[in-house]
Scaffold this motif. Structure first.
Motif, PDB file in Angstrom:
ATOM      1  N   PHE A 202       0.792  -1.162  -0.092  1.00 32.36           N
ATOM      2  CA  PHE A 202      -0.058  -0.136  -0.068  1.00 32.36           C
ATOM      3  C   PHE A 202       0.784   1.264   0.164  1.00 32.36           C
ATOM      4  O   PHE A 202       0.545   2.328  -0.525  1.00 32.36           O
ATOM      5  CB  PHE A 202      -1.065   0.104   1.061  1.00 32.36           C
ATOM      6  CG  PHE A 202      -2.054  -1.111   0.741  1.00 32.36           C
ATOM      7  CD1 PHE A 202      -3.203  -0.573  -0.090  1.00 32.36           C
ATOM      8  CD2 PHE A 202      -2.278  -2.078   1.513  1.00 32.36           C
ATOM      9  CE1 PHE A 202      -4.146  -1.643  -0.207  1.00 32.36           C
ATOM     10  CE2 PHE A 202      -3.270  -2.809   1.301  1.00 32.36           C
ATOM     11  CZ  PHE A 202      -4.150  -2.785   0.057  1.00 32.36           C
TER      12      PHE A 202
ATOM     13  N   LEU B 108      -0.668   3.557  -2.779  1.00 27.65           N
ATOM     14  CA  LEU B 108      -1.140   4.827  -2.120  1.00 27.65           C
ATOM     15  C   LEU B 108      -0.278   5.700  -2.158  1.00 27.65           C
ATOM     16  O   LEU B 108      -0.522   7.082  -1.787  1.00 27.65           O
ATOM     17  CB  LEU B 108      -1.980   4.624  -0.997  1.00 27.65           C
ATOM     18  CG  LEU B 108      -2.902   3.450  -0.749  1.00 27.65           C
ATOM     19  CD1 LEU B 108      -3.527   3.291   0.508  1.00 27.65           C
ATOM     20  CD2 LEU B 108      -3.954   3.898  -1.859  1.00 27.65           C
TER      21      LEU B 108
ATOM     22  N   PHE C 224       3.983   3.957   4.362  1.00 23.79           N
ATOM     23  CA  PHE C 224       3.291   3.209   5.621  1.00 23.79           C
ATOM     24  C   PHE C 224       4.678   2.435   6.110  1.00 23.79           C
ATOM     25  O   PHE C 224       4.573   1.688   7.319  1.00 23.79           O
ATOM     26  CB  PHE C 224       2.337   2.257   5.191  1.00 23.79           C
ATOM     27  CG  PHE C 224       0.986   2.838   4.772  1.00 23.79           C
ATOM     28  CD1 PHE C 224       0.340   3.853   5.643  1.00 23.79           C
ATOM     29  CD2 PHE C 224       0.863   2.914   3.234  1.00 23.79           C
ATOM     30  CE1 PHE C 224      -0.735   4.191   5.203  1.00 23.79           C
ATOM     31  CE2 PHE C 224      -0.316   3.570   3.089  1.00 23.79           C
ATOM     32  CZ  PHE C 224      -1.135   4.205   3.980  1.00 23.79           C
TER      33      PHE C 224
ATOM     34  N   LEU D 274      -6.535  -5.432   6.911  1.00 26.39           N
ATOM     35  CA  LEU D 274      -7.031  -5.165   5.547  1.00 26.39           C
ATOM     36  C   LEU D 274      -7.837  -3.898   5.778  1.00 26.39           C
ATOM     37  O   LEU D 274      -7.903  -3.161   4.767  1.00 26.39           O
ATOM     38  CB  LEU D 274      -7.603  -6.320   4.881  1.00 26.39           C
ATOM     39  CG  LEU D 274      -6.362  -7.179   4.234  1.00 26.39           C
ATOM     40  CD1 LEU D 274      -7.294  -8.353   3.547  1.00 26.39           C
ATOM     41  CD2 LEU D 274      -5.982  -6.511   2.918  1.00 26.39           C
ATOM     42  N   GLU D 275      -8.864  -4.007   6.571  1.00 24.07           N
ATOM     43  CA  GLU D 275      -9.845  -2.911   6.616  1.00 24.07           C
ATOM     44  C   GLU D 275      -9.463  -1.678   7.048  1.00 24.07           C
ATOM     45  O   GLU D 275      -9.900  -0.469   6.450  1.00 24.07           O
ATOM     46  CB  GLU D 275     -10.736  -3.337   7.880  1.00 24.07           C
ATOM     47  CG  GLU D 275     -12.030  -4.372   7.185  1.00 24.07           C
ATOM     48  CD  GLU D 275     -12.712  -4.870   8.282  1.00 24.07           C
ATOM     49  OE1 GLU D 275     -12.373  -4.610   9.558  1.00 24.07           O
ATOM     50  OE2 GLU D 275     -13.591  -5.568   8.104  1.00 24.07           O
ATOM     51  N   ARG D 276      -8.150  -1.373   7.777  1.00 20.42           N
ATOM     52  CA  ARG D 276      -7.445  -0.200   7.885  1.00 20.42           C
ATOM     53  C   ARG D 276      -7.098   0.429   6.753  1.00 20.42           C
ATOM     54  O   ARG D 276      -7.427   1.516   6.463  1.00 20.42           O
ATOM     55  CB  ARG D 276      -6.189  -0.564   8.926  1.00 20.42           C
ATOM     56  CG  ARG D 276      -6.451  -0.512  10.274  1.00 20.42           C
ATOM     57  CD  ARG D 276      -5.384   0.025  11.123  1.00 20.42           C
ATOM     58  NE  ARG D 276      -4.301  -0.882  10.926  1.00 20.42           N
ATOM     59  CZ  ARG D 276      -4.266  -2.163  11.480  1.00 20.42           C
ATOM     60  NH1 ARG D 276      -4.885  -2.721  12.292  1.00 20.42           N
ATOM     61  NH2 ARG D 276      -2.875  -2.898  11.166  1.00 20.42           N
ATOM     62  N   TYR D 277      -6.566  -0.370   5.689  1.00 21.11           N
ATOM     63  CA  TYR D 277      -5.896   0.068   4.354  1.00 21.11           C
ATOM     64  C   TYR D 277      -7.103   0.693   3.500  1.00 21.11           C
ATOM     65  O   TYR D 277      -7.078   1.475   3.020  1.00 21.11           O
ATOM     66  CB  TYR D 277      -5.323  -0.864   3.738  1.00 21.11           C
ATOM     67  CG  TYR D 277      -3.746  -0.793   4.256  1.00 21.11           C
ATOM     68  CD1 TYR D 277      -2.772   0.210   4.375  1.00 21.11           C
ATOM     69  CD2 TYR D 277      -3.495  -1.729   5.172  1.00 21.11           C
ATOM     70  CE1 TYR D 277      -1.448   0.116   4.997  1.00 21.11           C
ATOM     71  CE2 TYR D 277      -2.135  -2.046   5.686  1.00 21.11           C
ATOM     72  CZ  TYR D 277      -1.358  -0.825   5.492  1.00 21.11           C
ATOM     73  OH  TYR D 277       0.105  -0.852   6.156  1.00 21.11           O
ATOM     74  N   GLU D 278      -8.234  -0.293   3.819  1.00 19.21           N
ATOM     75  CA  GLU D 278      -9.387  -0.200   3.009  1.00 19.21           C
ATOM     76  C   GLU D 278      -9.896   1.320   3.420  1.00 19.21           C
ATOM     77  O   GLU D 278     -10.166   2.093   2.499  1.00 19.21           O
ATOM     78  CB  GLU D 278     -10.460  -0.980   3.517  1.00 19.21           C
ATOM     79  CG  GLU D 278     -11.815  -1.195   2.337  1.00 19.21           C
ATOM     80  CD  GLU D 278     -12.682  -2.189   2.780  1.00 19.21           C
ATOM     81  OE1 GLU D 278     -12.655  -3.098   3.715  1.00 19.21           O
ATOM     82  OE2 GLU D 278     -13.596  -2.567   1.799  1.00 19.21           O
TER      83      GLU D 278
ATOM     84  N   ALA E 298      -7.945   3.907   1.989  1.00 20.12           N
ATOM     85  CA  ALA E 298      -8.082   4.202   0.308  1.00 20.12           C
ATOM     86  C   ALA E 298      -9.428   4.882   0.187  1.00 20.12           C
ATOM     87  O   ALA E 298      -9.220   5.666  -0.704  1.00 20.12           O
ATOM     88  CB  ALA E 298      -8.110   2.652  -0.143  1.00 20.12           C
ATOM     89  N   LYS E 299     -10.418   4.615   1.100  1.00 23.49           N
ATOM     90  CA  LYS E 299     -11.798   5.111   0.585  1.00 23.49           C
ATOM     91  C   LYS E 299     -11.427   6.775   1.000  1.00 23.49           C
ATOM     92  O   LYS E 299     -12.021   7.437   0.263  1.00 23.49           O
ATOM     93  CB  LYS E 299     -12.725   4.740   1.609  1.00 23.49           C
ATOM     94  CG  LYS E 299     -13.399   3.461   1.088  1.00 23.49           C
ATOM     95  CD  LYS E 299     -14.248   2.928   2.217  1.00 23.49           C
ATOM     96  CE  LYS E 299     -14.842   1.503   1.634  1.00 23.49           C
ATOM     97  NZ  LYS E 299     -15.497   0.852   2.840  1.00 23.49           N
TER      98      LYS E 299
END
Lengths: 378, 408
Positions: free
Chosen positions: A15, A19, A23, A370-374, A377-378
């Motif tokens: 990421f 992105l 990180f 994964l949700e953190r990066y989601e 990204a959002k």
């Protein structure tokens, strides 16, 4: 926890690249301690480009302090010129080792007599690599300089002997640069190196111009031309065969990519590097991954250098790079996509037969990561 | 986002003293490992906190405290230590200096008799020795005083005492219920209503003396509220307190609450022993809890804070009031003279205050550098990311998540 750490590290690299945000911290920090070298090899640009520079000890110690504070799995590799020309190298190694940083070093072996070998083996290094560019004396000597083959062989013997005497010590490895001059001997280096008792052998293709890593013109010196590529392929077949049966050779990537590389046909689809995995600190203090400098650690902290506009620009350019150079600053191929990363985790969990409950816990945490990066990204 | 200031970490519950007004050492000893703490420090630096305060218990009881301080310094934060002075002999002060500590905050509650009565026999002597050793090694020391019924009359003494030891800053902190678990014992720290006038007079004396000696103390408004607070009246809300946005307090077990006062279990942000601070701070849960506090209101407190606006502000207000009532020209000239005098006082004050601030948050140069750094980081060139790339990334995440979920 190990599984999760690996998973998160790979995610961070992926990421960071996708992105365009830091990180992750580098996995490899190459430090070129000094431009000075005992040899003047034809294919090496350091001595020519960076003449007159030597990294001050305090600057480097400050950088090491920062690396230790990163809380990130990161190895420091001391290179040069010839790193063992520096009088304070063992103090620097000690400084890093005390801070828990794994340190490796690369040498041409010209200075490693019995006494120095003992010092190296007991210094706390994780890996010591000696360059060996041919299985025959004439080949190695023609690339480097007269007498260099016997010096390298002696260095390896001394290191192996010292390691046997002490009963412990770093991994001793041999690095071989693949080029026109030694293309017929690549395989022959294996039995030679094995006979010496080393732990690991690494091949990497030549860079013809340090200041232009993408110079892949067939007229360039050392370059393996089209008509010789069959030879190279034959060598790779033999090497792979040996590796399958006996190990010893460590591949940083699929070796058949070398052929494509020398054809000039290697593209980003075949292989790409991740700009966040590797940095190189030059003897002048300039920090780079590839291309232009991020900043100078003599003027600002290493972490600041990673955060500069220049760093961002250079990384964006690397992302677009269409001609990968297959150097040792390799990427984590698994970090190309979160899908691969997740698959790798599942595979490892299955292979190690992790208990259901622990597995559940790891996977739940992995999903949370994964949700953190989601979210980001959002 | 508010500018992040300090992180106060109670690194241990252990203490060599058993003070009357503090029950922390009676709590269970639960400490984080050195590595975990170092990670917290690293994360705090990454988040942009300026100051790391090592608090306790008695932080010097941890063997790794010097290592932790060096780590905070290596992470480019200022490192502060609150201590009762225990063990700070010549050698320890030397080690503190080597580790690079910026400020050491020593507790002094009054003259020997009172101090020893509140904190235990011999405590005063240790504290004095600590101050001397810190001075010898040129480490900035500050004095913290817990104010209660037994010692409020000695507040002016503390000012004189600080002058004697070259201390630039005193922090008066009235007794707080937070640190006493046996509620029946609270009474012995509060003052009688009939002593209110006396206490108010003492506060004025403290303000006057500290002004004369150019020693920084808490804001005047705050000090003037101490008597009524100590007589048991409820405290009003403090204006301009941004504690829940810019400071982070962590208990020895690793629990983070929005601030020292707000510590209900439903407002637990997380535990740095289990999750990284980097992931907890500004997480969804943290944001939700901050909203809860904003909507539910803060109970208010009398916790002292180093960064509150200092005296001059209050003076400015009174001058403005006076101007609106002035009539004769002579009164104007009198006021101007007074203003000049006040300004001189304030300048001396600011000079002294700066010395402390420099240690506590870094010199002007360092602060400037930090600001520039923040600026450099925030104006990264425009991302070359297209919408397609992000939606691709999101899709990949979705697939990866599905694959993992299938394994559950």
């Amino acid at each position: 926890m190990d599984y999760l750490k690996e998973f998160e590290t790979n995610l961070a690299y992926h990421f960071s690249e996708v992105l365009e945000y830091l990180f992750a911290r580098p996995y490899w920090v190459y430090v070129s301690l000094s431009h000075k070298c005992t040899y003047n090899c034809q294919m090496c640009g350091v001595v020519k480009i960076l003449k007159g520079y030597e990294l001050p000890r305090e600057t480097l110690e400050k950088a090491l302090d920062e690396i230790a504070g990163w809380d990130w799995d990161c190895s420091v590799i001391l290179t040069g010129g010839e790193p063992f020309l520096r009088a304070d190298i063992f103090e620097l190694i000690d400084y890093a080792v005390r801070r828990g940083i794994p340190v490796e070093s690369v040498s041409n072996g010209s200075l490693i007599d019995k006494e120095l070998a003992h010092k190296i083996i007991s210094s706390g290094l994780e890996n010591i690599a000696i360059s060996l560019d041919g299985a025959k004396e004439a080949t190695h000597d023609s690339i480097r300089q007269k007498g260099s083959f016997s010096q390298a062989m002696n260095a390896i013997r001394n290191l192996v002997l010292a390691k046997e005497e002490l009963g412990r010590g770093p991994q001793i490895s041999v690095w071989t640069t693949i080029m026109k001059e030694n293309v017929t001997e690549l395989y022959d280096i294996i039995p030679l190196a094995r006979g010496l008792g080393i732990d690991c052998l690494v091949y990497h293709p030549v860079v013809v111009a340090q200041d232009d890593m993408q110079n892949t013109s067939p007229d360039a010196p050392f370059w393996i031309r089209q008509d010789n590529l069959k030879l190279l392929k034959g060598q790779i077949d033999k090497i792979c065969d040996y590796q399958d049966k006996n190990g010893l050779v460590a591949f940083l990537h699929d070796p058949y990519l070398w052929v494509k590389h020398f054809e000039g046909a290697l593209t980003r689809q075949d292989w790409k590097c991740n700009p966040f995995v590797f940095i190189n600190i030059g003897p002048d203090g300039e920090v780079r991954s590839c291309g232009s400098s991020f900043g100078n650690i003599g003027k600002r902290s290493l972490d600041d250098c990673l955060h500069t506009k220049e760093a961002h620009k250079a990384r964006c350019l690397m992302k677009k790079c269409q001609k990968p150079c297959l150097q040792t600053c390799w990427a984590h191929p698994v970090s190309d996509s979160p899908i691969f990363i997740a698959d790798a985790l599942i595979k490892r969990l299955k292979e190690d037969k992790v208990g259901t409950e622990k597995k559940r816990e790891i996977i739940e945490k992995a999903i949370a990561a994964l949700e953190r990066y989601e979210d980001i990204a959002k | 986002m508010a500018r992040l200031k300090e992180i106060i970490f109670c690194v241990t519950n252990r203490c060599n003293l058993r003070c009357r007004m503090c029950d922390i050492p009676h709590n269970k000893t639960e400490e984080l490992s050195t590595d975990r703490l170092k990670q917290v420090i690293t994360d705090a630096a990454r988040l942009g906190f300026y100051t790391f305060v090592f608090s306790g218990g008695e932080p010097l009881l941890r063997d790794d405290i010097f290592e932790l301080i060096s780590h905070a310094k290596a992470s480019h934060m200022t490192a502060c230590l609150t201590s009762n002075g225990h063990k700070i002999d010549d050698q320890v002060a030397g080690r503190l200096f080597e580790a690079g500590v910026d400020v050491v905050n020593i507790s002094i509650d009054g003259p020997q008799q009172i101090h020893d009565h509140l904190r235990g026999k011999g405590a005063f002597k240790t504290a004095i020795e600590a101050l001397e050793n810190l001075k010898k090694h040129k480490i900035e020391a500050t004095v913290a005083t817990m104010v209660c019924r037994d010692n409020y009359e000695n507040m002016p003494y503390i000012v004189e005492f600080s002058k004697l030891y070259g201390v630039t800053t005193i922090m008066f902190q009235p007794f707080s219920r937070l640190f006493v678990s046996d509620k029946s014992r609270e009474k012995e720290f509060f003052i009688n209503k009939k002593d209110l006038d006396n206490a108010a007079g003492i506060i004025e004396e403290v303000i006057e003396r500290a002004g004369r000696e150019h020693i920084s103390i808490n804001p005047e408004g705050y000090l003037r509220r101490i008597p009524s607070y100590l007589s048991g009246e409820p405290v009003g809300l403090r204006h301009g307190c941004e504690g829940i946005y810019d400071t982070c307090s962590i208990r020895s077990k690793g629990d983070i609450f929005p601030c020292w006062v707000i510590n209900d279990s439903d407002k637990l942000i997380g535990n740095v022993g289990k999750t990284r601070l980097f992931d907890l701070w500004d997480s969804e849960r943290h944001k939700r809890i901050k909203r809860m506090v904003e909507e539910g209101g803060c109970p208010g407190c009398m916790m002292s804070c180093y960064d509150e606006v200092f005296g001059p502000n209050e003076q400015k207000k009174t001058h403005l009031n006076k101007i609106s009532k002035l009539k004769s020209p002579r009164a104007y000239s009198r006021l101007i003279n007074r203003l000049i005098q006040d300004t001189r006082g304030i300048m001396a004050h600011i000079g002294n205050r700066y010395r402390f601030y420099r240690s506590y948050r870094g010199s002007l140069k360092a602060v400037f550098k930090r600001l520039v750094k923040r600026f450099q980081r925030s104006v990264l060139p425009k991302r070359s990311l297209g919408k397609g790339e992000i939606s691709k990334a999101l899709q990949e995440i979705k697939i990866a998540k599905k694959r993992l979920e299938r394994e559950l």
